[in-house]
Design a protein around this motif. Structure first.
Motif, PDB file in Angstrom:
ATOM      1  N   THR A  73       0.826  -1.211   0.000  1.00  0.00           N
ATOM      2  CA  THR A  73       0.000   0.000   0.000  1.00  0.00           C
ATOM      3  C   THR A  73       0.860   1.261   0.000  1.00  0.00           C
ATOM      4  OG1 THR A  73      -1.761  -1.135   1.209  1.00  0.00           O
ATOM      5  CG2 THR A  73      -1.793   1.272   1.241  1.00  0.00           C
ATOM      6  N   THR A  74       0.564   2.165  -0.925  1.00  0.00           N
ATOM      7  CA  THR A  74       1.263   3.443  -0.984  1.00  0.00           C
ATOM      8  C   THR A  74       0.723   4.372   0.105  1.00  0.00           C
ATOM      9  OG1 THR A  74       1.667   3.263  -3.365  1.00  0.00           O
ATOM     10  CG2 THR A  74       1.723   5.472  -2.407  1.00  0.00           C
ATOM     11  N   ILE A  75       1.638   5.010   0.846  1.00  0.00           N
ATOM     12  CA  ILE A  75       1.261   5.860   1.975  1.00  0.00           C
ATOM     13  C   ILE A  75       1.071   7.300   1.521  1.00  0.00           C
ATOM     14  CG2 ILE A  75       2.042   6.797   4.194  1.00  0.00           C
ATOM     15  CD1 ILE A  75       3.663   4.194   4.507  1.00  0.00           C
ATOM     16  N   ASN A  76      -0.071   7.874   1.864  1.00  0.00           N
ATOM     17  CA  ASN A  76      -0.317   9.301   1.716  1.00  0.00           C
ATOM     18  C   ASN A  76      -0.567   9.880   3.102  1.00  0.00           C
ATOM     19  OD1 ASN A  76      -0.299   9.732  -1.214  1.00  0.00           O
ATOM     20  ND2 ASN A  76      -2.092   8.399  -1.232  1.00  0.00           N
ATOM     21  N   ILE A  77       0.002  11.041   3.360  1.00  0.00           N
ATOM     22  CA  ILE A  77      -0.155  11.686   4.667  1.00  0.00           C
ATOM     23  C   ILE A  77      -1.071  12.898   4.539  1.00  0.00           C
ATOM     24  CG2 ILE A  77       1.019  12.894   6.544  1.00  0.00           C
ATOM     25  CD1 ILE A  77       3.454  11.188   6.015  1.00  0.00           C
ATOM     26  N   GLN A  78      -2.050  12.952   5.422  1.00  0.00           N
ATOM     27  CA  GLN A  78      -2.977  14.082   5.434  1.00  0.00           C
ATOM     28  C   GLN A  78      -2.274  15.291   6.045  1.00  0.00           C
ATOM     29  OE1 GLN A  78      -6.831  13.220   7.082  1.00  0.00           O
ATOM     30  NE2 GLN A  78      -7.261  15.387   7.529  1.00  0.00           N
ATOM     31  N   THR A  79      -2.099  16.345   5.262  1.00  0.00           N
ATOM     32  CA  THR A  79      -1.370  17.526   5.721  1.00  0.00           C
ATOM     33  C   THR A  79      -2.283  18.626   6.246  1.00  0.00           C
ATOM     34  OG1 THR A  79      -1.341  18.378   3.456  1.00  0.00           O
ATOM     35  CG2 THR A  79       0.569  17.090   4.175  1.00  0.00           C
ATOM     36  N   GLY A  80      -3.585  18.503   5.968  1.00  0.00           N
ATOM     37  CA  GLY A  80      -4.567  19.452   6.493  1.00  0.00           C
ATOM     38  C   GLY A  80      -5.366  18.797   7.601  1.00  0.00           C
ATOM     39  N   ALA A  81      -5.492  19.457   8.736  1.00  0.00           N
ATOM     40  CA  ALA A  81      -6.123  18.830   9.909  1.00  0.00           C
ATOM     41  C   ALA A  81      -7.537  18.352   9.637  1.00  0.00           C
ATOM     42  CB  ALA A  81      -6.112  19.813  11.078  1.00  0.00           C
ATOM     43  N   SER A  82      -8.300  19.094   8.855  1.00  0.00           N
ATOM     44  CA  SER A  82      -9.706  18.738   8.639  1.00  0.00           C
ATOM     45  C   SER A  82     -10.038  18.495   7.167  1.00  0.00           C
ATOM     46  CB  SER A  82     -10.610  19.847   9.196  1.00  0.00           C
ATOM     47  OG  SER A  82     -10.312  21.085   8.581  1.00  0.00           O
ATOM     48  N   ASP A  83      -9.019  18.405   6.334  1.00  0.00           N
ATOM     49  CA  ASP A  83      -9.256  18.255   4.894  1.00  0.00           C
ATOM     50  C   ASP A  83      -8.598  16.977   4.397  1.00  0.00           C
ATOM     51  OD1 ASP A  83      -9.679  18.507   2.219  1.00  0.00           O
ATOM     52  OD2 ASP A  83      -8.553  20.372   1.950  1.00  0.00           O
TER      53      ASP A  83
END
Length: 270
Positions: A73-83
C-alpha cells in the motif's frame, strides 16, 4: 466465440485489478512524551519500503522525489487537519532511522518556498503509525531560523531548532525553547563533544540545551565579540571552554583563567 470473448474480458479485468496501486491516507498524530519509536517487529523487516519516483512523476524541475509503501500500500499523509483532500505521498526526504527499517523520517515535497513539514512513519504492533514533528510558533524571525533538517554528526538530526531525533535509539526530543511561544530564534552554532548539548547563537548570548535532560544554560557574550561573522567561531574558541557540571552535563562557559590551554578539538562543529 462468446465464451472466449467473455473469458478474455474476465482475465483483462483481473489483471487490471492486480496492477492497480493501493493507496491509503494516514492522519498524523502528535508526539507522545518519551516515546519509543525503535520497536522491533518480527517478520516486518521489509514491510516499509522507499520508492523513488520517476522524473515524469516528480516533475521536470524537481529534485529527487520519493514515495513510501507499507507492504503493498502506498502511503499518503494528510497535511490538512480537517481536509482529507489535503494529502500527499510525495516526499523530498525519506530516510530510515533504524537498522530494522521499521521507522523512517520523511519531509513533504513542497514547492511553496517554505520549509515543508516532517513526519516519522513507523510500524507499531503490526500497524502503520504516522507522527507529526511540528510545534506551532509565533516567533518574529521564524522564517529566518526555520532551517529544516541539520545533521548532528552520526548521532541524529536537528529539526527546525525544535526537535532532536536520535538515531542511536530512535527517540524524538523536543528542544526546550528559550521562550515557550516561539522556536529558538538563533542559529545552531556548535555541539558538545558528546553531541548532547546544542548551542545556539542568539542575539548577544549562547543559548544552550542539553536535549536528554532538558537542562539549559545561557552564556552572555562580551561586547568585545567580533562583528564579522567569520571571526566569531575563532574568538569563542579562545575565550570560552566546555565545562562539565556535577551531573555530567557540558555547557560552554567563559574562561575564568585567561591562561587556560584550550583543546580546539572540543570545538568540532559536527
Amino acid at each position: 466465440m462468446k465464451f472466449i470473448l467473455s473469458a478474455f474480458l474476465i482475465v483483462t479485468v483481473l489483471v487490471s485489478c492486480q496492477n492497480k496501486e493501493t493507496e491509503k491516507i494516514y492522519s498524523p498524530r502528535s508526539l507522545a512524551t518519551q516515546e519509543d519509536l525503535n520497536q522491533f517487529e518480527k517478520g516486518d523487516e521489509n514491510a516499509l519500503t522507499i520508492v523513488k519516483h520517476t522524473a515524469e512523476d516528480a516533475g521536470a524541475d524537481s529534485a529527487e522525489i520519493f514515495g513510501v509503501k507499507f507492504r503493498d500500500t502506498t502511503i499518503n499523509i494528510q497535511t490538512g487537519a480537517s481536509d482529507r483532500n489535503a494529502a500527499t505521498g510525495k516526499f523530498a526526504l525519506a530516510e530510515f532511522l533504524n537498522s530494522q527499517k521499521t521507522s523512517l523520517l520523511v519531509q513533504i515535497a513542497d514547492q511553496s518556498g517554505l520549509t515543508a513539514p516532517f513526519y516519522i512513519i513507523s510500524i507499531k504492533n503490526g500497524k502503520l503509525d504516522v507522527v507529526s514533528i511540528y510545534r506551532p510558533s509565533s516567533g518574529k524571525e521564524d522564517k529566518r531560523f526555520t532551517k529544516g533538517l541539520s545533521r548532528i554528526g552520526r548521532s541524529g538530526y536537528l529539526i527546525n531548532n525544535d526537535f532532536f531525533i536520535s538515531t542511536v535509539n530512535v527517540k524524538v526530543y523536543p528542544i526546550r525553547r528559550q521562550h515557550p511561544h516561539e522556536r529558538i530564534q538563533g542559529l545552531h552554532f556548535i555541539n558538545s563533544a558528546d553531541k548532547k548539548t546544542l548551542v545556539f547563537l542568539v542575539s548577544s548570548s549562547l543559548y544552550q540545551v542539553n536535549y536528554p535532560t532538558g537542562e539549559v544554560y545561557t552564556q552572555p557574550l562580551s561586547s568585545k565579540m567580533p562583528k564579522n561573522a567569520a571571526e566569531v567561531f575563532s574568538w569563542i574558541q579562545k575565550n570560552y571552554s566546555w565545562q562539565t557540571d556535577a551531573k555530567g552535563v557540558s555547557f560552554l562557559r567563559k574562561n575564568k583563567d585567561d591562561n587556560r590551554i584550550i583543546d580546539i578539538r572540543e570545538f568540532k562543529k559536527s
